[in-house]
Design an enzyme around this catalytic site. Structure first.
Site, PDB file in Angstrom:
ATOM      1  N   GLY A  38       3.473  36.988  12.617  1.00 20.12           N
ATOM      2  CA  GLY A  38       4.478  37.823  13.116  1.00 20.12           C
ATOM      3  C   GLY A  38       5.760  37.740  12.093  1.00 20.12           C
ATOM      4  O   GLY A  38       5.488  38.185  11.061  1.00 20.12           O
ATOM      5  N   ASP A  40       7.636  35.717  11.147  1.00 22.19           N
ATOM      6  CA  ASP A  40       7.800  34.424  10.195  1.00 22.19           C
ATOM      7  C   ASP A  40       7.032  34.627   8.971  1.00 22.19           C
ATOM      8  O   ASP A  40       7.498  34.564   8.014  1.00 22.19           O
ATOM      9  CB  ASP A  40       7.373  33.393  11.138  1.00 22.19           C
ATOM     10  CG  ASP A  40       7.575  31.973  10.406  1.00 22.19           C
ATOM     11  OD1 ASP A  40       8.231  31.695   9.437  1.00 22.19           O
ATOM     12  OD2 ASP A  40       6.789  30.970  10.586  1.00 22.19           O
TER      13      ASP A  40
END
Length: 181
Positions: A38, A40
């Site tokens: 995602g 991150d």
């Protein structure tokens, strides 16, 4: 869409947070601080090895980042100057204090931004992806937490941006943030 509240500009945009040109972006990190999926993973890929290097130093010093807490690093190759990494809670039907932990993500990120005299900050939709936090509830917590800091008038932050990756979150945040008026 932009709103003003207590001389702080709050904006809701549908975009890729790694393209933000604000002073700081917030990373919805995991406890290891070493990147993941995602937002991150996207921030770590776009920011480059400088971010990972600083995250490793933080891990060596304190052993990662607990849920609800926040740490700060350089932004590496990103246009922002800083990345604040905060670890959102995994949704467990509200049985593990997830709402308070998510609130702490926003409060601790904004408090850290204030310590570094950051004037503008971009938040992703923390915990609403793979961590399955209900999107509407997450937006309400994000907006109320930001409002709490703004009402306290104790922050250097003058612009807050909620960067939504999908249409659903974008419309939820717009509707939620209109409640500030």
């Amino acid at each position: 869409m932009e709103f003003e509240f207590n001389s702080v500009y709050i904006e809701v945009v549908k975009d890729d947070i790694t393209k933000s040109k604000l002073d700081c972006i917030v990373n919805a990190a995991n406890t290891s601080l070493l990147g993941g999926g995602g937002v991150d993973g996207a921030i770590h890929r776009a920011g480059g090895k400088e971010i990972v290097t600083e995250c490793i130093k933080i891990r060596e010093r304190q052993g990662g980042c607990p849920v609800g807490e926040a740490v700060i690093t350089t932004a590496g190759k990103l246009d922002a100057k800083f990345v604040i990494h905060t670890v959102g809670p995994v949704w467990n039907n509200g049985l593990r204090n997830e709402e308070e932990k998510l609130k702490n993500c926003y409060l601790n990120s904004l408090n850290l931004a204030n310590q570094y005299h950051i004037a503008s900050i971009a938040f992703p939709n923390i915990s609403t992806g793979i961590y399955k936090f209900p999107k509407k509830k997450a937006a309400e917590i994000a907006v109320s937490s930001v409002r709490e800091i703004i009402e306290g008038n104790n922050s250097s932050v003058r612009r807050i941006q909620f960067v939504c990756f999908d249409d659903e979150n974008y419309h939820i945040y717009l509707k939620t943030i209109k409640g500030l008026d």
